[in-house]
Scaffold this motif. Structure first.
Motif, mmCIF file in Angstrom:
data_model
loop_
_atom_site.group_PDB
_atom_site.id
_atom_site.type_symbol
_atom_site.label_atom_id
_atom_site.label_comp_id
_atom_site.label_asym_id
_atom_site.label_seq_id
_atom_site.Cartn_x
_atom_site.Cartn_y
_atom_site.Cartn_z
ATOM 1 N N VAL A 28 13.209 -19.892 38.036
ATOM 2 C CA VAL A 28 11.754 -19.933 38.112
ATOM 3 C C VAL A 28 11.243 -20.284 36.722
ATOM 4 N N VAL A 29 10.472 -21.355 36.630
ATOM 5 C CA VAL A 29 9.866 -21.764 35.367
ATOM 6 C C VAL A 29 8.372 -21.483 35.453
ATOM 7 N N VAL A 30 7.836 -20.818 34.462
ATOM 8 C CA VAL A 30 6.417 -20.483 34.433
ATOM 9 C C VAL A 30 5.746 -21.329 33.353
ATOM 10 N N GLY A 31 4.815 -22.187 33.775
ATOM 11 C CA GLY A 31 4.101 -23.045 32.838
ATOM 12 C C GLY A 31 4.462 -24.501 33.012
ATOM 13 N N ALA A 32 3.464 -25.327 33.392
ATOM 14 C CA ALA A 32 3.694 -26.746 33.661
ATOM 15 C C ALA A 32 3.161 -27.628 32.544
ATOM 16 N N GLY A 33 3.300 -27.161 31.293
ATOM 17 C CA GLY A 33 3.039 -28.018 30.153
ATOM 18 C C GLY A 33 4.275 -28.861 29.873
ATOM 19 N N PRO A 34 4.314 -29.586 28.759
ATOM 20 C CA PRO A 34 5.466 -30.434 28.467
ATOM 21 C C PRO A 34 6.793 -29.696 28.466
ATOM 22 N N THR A 35 6.830 -28.494 27.875
ATOM 23 C CA THR A 35 8.085 -27.742 27.801
ATOM 24 C C THR A 35 8.591 -27.381 29.186
ATOM 25 N N GLY A 36 7.730 -26.798 30.013
ATOM 26 C CA GLY A 36 8.142 -26.399 31.351
ATOM 27 C C GLY A 36 8.514 -27.581 32.224
ATOM 28 N N LEU A 37 7.795 -28.688 32.095
ATOM 29 C CA LEU A 37 8.081 -29.871 32.909
ATOM 30 C C LEU A 37 9.422 -30.482 32.560
ATOM 31 N N LEU A 38 9.720 -30.593 31.262
ATOM 32 C CA LEU A 38 11.014 -31.157 30.868
ATOM 33 C C LEU A 38 12.154 -30.277 31.350
ATOM 34 N N LEU A 39 12.011 -28.974 31.136
ATOM 35 C CA LEU A 39 13.053 -28.032 31.553
ATOM 36 C C LEU A 39 13.267 -28.076 33.052
ATOM 37 N N ALA A 40 12.192 -27.997 33.817
ATOM 38 C CA ALA A 40 12.312 -27.995 35.277
ATOM 39 C C ALA A 40 12.954 -29.282 35.776
ATOM 40 N N GLY A 41 12.556 -30.422 35.206
ATOM 41 C CA GLY A 41 13.131 -31.691 35.611
ATOM 42 C C GLY A 41 14.616 -31.767 35.315
ATOM 43 N N ASP A 42 15.024 -31.296 34.140
ATOM 44 C CA ASP A 42 16.449 -31.286 33.790
ATOM 45 C C ASP A 42 17.253 -30.470 34.792
ATOM 46 N N ASP A 324 13.144 -27.016 22.544
ATOM 47 C CA ASP A 324 13.581 -25.758 23.175
ATOM 48 C C ASP A 324 14.118 -26.029 24.575
ATOM 49 N N ALA A 325 13.341 -26.789 25.343
ATOM 50 C CA ALA A 325 13.720 -27.079 26.730
ATOM 51 C C ALA A 325 15.022 -27.843 26.799
ATOM 52 N N ALA A 326 15.197 -28.831 25.914
ATOM 53 C CA ALA A 326 16.424 -29.624 25.915
ATOM 54 C C ALA A 326 17.634 -28.778 25.568
ATOM 55 N N ASN A 327 17.445 -27.791 24.712
ATOM 56 C CA ASN A 327 18.536 -26.899 24.334
ATOM 57 C C ASN A 327 18.913 -25.954 25.458
ATOM 58 N N LEU A 328 17.919 -25.420 26.146
ATOM 59 C CA LEU A 328 18.167 -24.396 27.164
ATOM 60 C C LEU A 328 18.631 -24.969 28.490
ATOM 61 N N SER A 329 18.147 -26.133 28.868
ATOM 62 C CA SER A 329 18.407 -26.630 30.224
ATOM 63 C C SER A 329 19.891 -26.819 30.503
ATOM 64 N N TRP A 330 20.618 -27.466 29.598
ATOM 65 C CA TRP A 330 22.030 -27.738 29.883
ATOM 66 C C TRP A 330 22.853 -26.455 29.892
ATOM 67 N N LYS A 331 22.411 -25.460 29.135
ATOM 68 C CA LYS A 331 23.141 -24.196 29.109
ATOM 69 C C LYS A 331 22.958 -23.427 30.424
ATOM 70 N N LEU A 332 21.745 -23.462 30.976
ATOM 71 C CA LEU A 332 21.524 -22.848 32.289
ATOM 72 C C LEU A 332 22.334 -23.564 33.359
ATOM 73 N N VAL A 333 22.400 -24.883 33.286
ATOM 74 C CA VAL A 333 23.197 -25.650 34.242
ATOM 75 C C VAL A 333 24.668 -25.274 34.123
ATOM 76 N N ALA A 334 25.151 -25.169 32.891
ATOM 77 C CA ALA A 334 26.562 -24.836 32.677
ATOM 78 C C ALA A 334 26.911 -23.478 33.274
ATOM 79 N N VAL A 335 26.005 -22.512 33.136
ATOM 80 C CA VAL A 335 26.272 -21.163 33.647
ATOM 81 C C VAL A 335 26.112 -21.097 35.168
ATOM 82 N N ILE A 336 24.985 -21.628 35.673
ATOM 83 C CA ILE A 336 24.686 -21.493 37.105
ATOM 84 C C ILE A 336 25.556 -22.408 37.961
ATOM 85 N N ARG A 337 25.674 -23.661 37.561
ATOM 86 C CA ARG A 337 26.390 -24.638 38.387
ATOM 87 C C ARG A 337 27.870 -24.726 38.076
#
Length: 520
Positions: A28-42, A324-337
């Motif tokens: 769940v991503v909260v906030g649809a500004g640039p950070t949240g949009l990039l993260l959610a899309g990744d 921030d989003a670019a750093n976090l997104s791939w790590k969440l993918v690595a753990v979850i997927r």
């Protein structure tokens, strides 16, 4: 969504939610500004289910504050195939005149994007929102998070609908993880009970989007006088953005702002008001320097302005959030997927909190230099600026840090000298590095002929293999500091995870296992 119960237990939050409840998400991503949009899309492009909750209604405002996309952010966009579109619609500027005699030269940056891109934040959001929608992100607008609870298996975000939302909707959303990218007044940060220490740096800053009868000579113009400063930026379609501060007008944020005050600011800094004739939007605000002590609490993360806010100097706020989003997104993918160890997620706070602190210091220093009041101090600023402008190493270093190109992550003791550094856009036998990164995977770069004891089976399925090319040029090759005989493992966010000269099978497998979470 299926109904369940979220309840606190022994100081922690424990959830009991119907298995497979409709609306459950990986993140769940909260906030649809640039950070949240990039993260959610990744995350969605990697195959995860993502729900994005936004307090605002379903519209992108054309009155957003950020106007600058720096080179490192453009590299991240390049790794997602969207950089060229943004550059085509923006205004690249390869020389920045700061104050009176200080000039930075982004054209010397070792990157495919040797400039500062001026483009409104709403254009960035438009591209990122389209990307997220096409990837399958589920948007929930006009809804605010009122509390957050978590246990060992997931997070529950209680929500309240806005006036225009359906009050019969779900009362909470659940995910394996939750990311608060909901801005400086973050409800997620508040729900976690995290403080937001810092100070108000400047009060009564003004913003105004205006039409001018006479355009300035440069797309970006800035100056500082004894009583304040002013930035004038071309926005396109005949509009200019004014950002400024005057010591003479220190008023509350909600105090009216009239055109006379805006014209006075221009006149004081540039000797003209450029024939200001029309204003479509104007605002008064204050600038804070704040940073959360933690970016992670269990399964909840903070990113962007929810984690840190800076002065507008250097235009690093939005860019830092996107990083921030670019750093976090791939790590969440690595753990979850991919089943990587959850300890990988600890590196998000370790890496990004340190960067946030550096950016806070840089932007704060620029503002403090800009608002010098005493005559001798302003003279010293002018003289020192003129001297530094002639010292290319100094100005190159400043441009590199502000652009994000020069920022690196601390590597573990004993690591190769390249570990943690940004990977330049290397020309490889298979193509440009940042094109190869568009698959969201690690890229393992090896010499044309790798070590005889490094067989193909050692390469994990989540890694793209590439080879150094000896007949294709590398962007600013002399400044990359990379020996083409070196084996380099590049993270999905374009930073070097590991490097070694002539590694054997055992060393390579250990590196791949440590970073991808899979023992191949």
């Amino acid at each position: 969504m299926g109904r369940g119960v979220c309840r606190p237990f022994c100081g922690r939050s424990v959830m009991s939610v119907s298995p497979g409840a409709v609306g459950d998400s990986d993140v769940v991503v909260v906030g649809a500004g640039p950070t949240g949009l990039l993260l959610a899309g990744d995350l969605a492009l990697a195959g995860l289910s993502v729900r994005l909750v936004e307090r605002r209604r379903a519209e992108i405002s054309n009155l957003s504050r950020a106007l600058v996309v720096h080179a490192r952010t453009l590299e991240q966009f390049d790794a997602r195939g969207i950089a060229d579109e943004l550059v085509a619609g923006g205004h690249p500027v390869s020389s920045l005149q700061l104050f009176q005699r200080v000039r930075l030269d982004p054209s010397r940056l070792p990157t495919r994007f040797p400039f500062v891109l001026f483009t409104p934040q709403y254009e960035v959001e438009r591209v990122l929102e389209r990307r997220a929608r096409e990837a399958g992100v589920a948007f929930v607008y006009d809804t605010r998070v009122v509390s957050v609870e978590q246990d060992e298996s997931g997070v529950c975000a209680h929500v309240a609908p806005g006036e225009g939302a359906d009050s019969r909707g779900p009362s909470f959303y659940r995910g394996s993880f939750l990311v608060g990218a909901d801005g400086v007044h973050s409800s997620v940060r508040e729900a976690l009970g995290l403080p937001f220490p810092g100070t108000t740096l400047l009060s009564s800053l003004i913003l105004a989007d205006v039409r001018l009868a006479r355009a300035p000579e440069r797309a970006f113009t800035v100056n500082a006088v004894s009583d304040g400063f002013c930035l004038l930026t071309e926005m396109g379609q005949g509009w200019h953005r004014i950002t400024g501060w005057s010591r003479r007008h220190q008023l509350p944020d909600d105090a009216p702002l009239d055109l006379a005050e805006v014209k006075e600011l221009l006149q004081a800094n540039f000797g003209t008001d450029y024939g200001l004739s029309e204003c479509r939007w104007k605002s008064r605000f204050h600038s804070d320097e704040r940073q959360s002590p933690s970016y992670r609490v269990g399964r909840v993360f903070l990113a962007g302005d929810a984690a840190h806010v800076h002065s507008p100097a250097g235009a690093m706020g939005m860019n830092t959030g996107l990083q921030d989003a670019a750093n976090l997104s791939w790590k969440l993918v690595a753990v979850i997927r991919d089943g990587a160890d959850e300890r990988l997620l600890d590196s998000y706070e370790r890496e990004r909190h340190a960067v946030g602190k550096v950016v806070l210091r840089m932007s704060g220093m620029l503002v403090r230099v800009g608002v010098l009041h005493a005559g001798p101090a302003r003279l010293a600023r002018s003289v020192l600026g003129a001297v530094l402008t002639r010292l290319r190493p100094a100005t190159d270093k400043a441009a590199s840090m502000i652009s994000g190109i020069g920022l690196a992550y601390r590597a573990e003791r004993g690591s190769h000298r390249l570990a943690g550094k940004r990977a330049p856009d290397l020309e490889l036998a298979e193509g440009r590095l940042y094109e190869l990164l568009r698959g969201g995977e690690f890229v393992l770069i090896t010499p044309d002929r790798g070590p005889s004891d490094t067989p193909e089976p050692a390469i994990a399925t989540s890694v793209t293999r590439a080879r150094w090319s000896h007949d294709r040029p590398t962007i600013n090759d002399r400044r990359t500091g990379i020996d083409r005989r070196t084996t380099v493992l590049v993270r999905p966010d374009g930073y070097i995870a590991w490097a070694a000269g002539n590694p054997g099978t055992r060393a390579l497998r250990a590196a791949l296992t440590a970073w991808t979470g899979k023992n191949k």
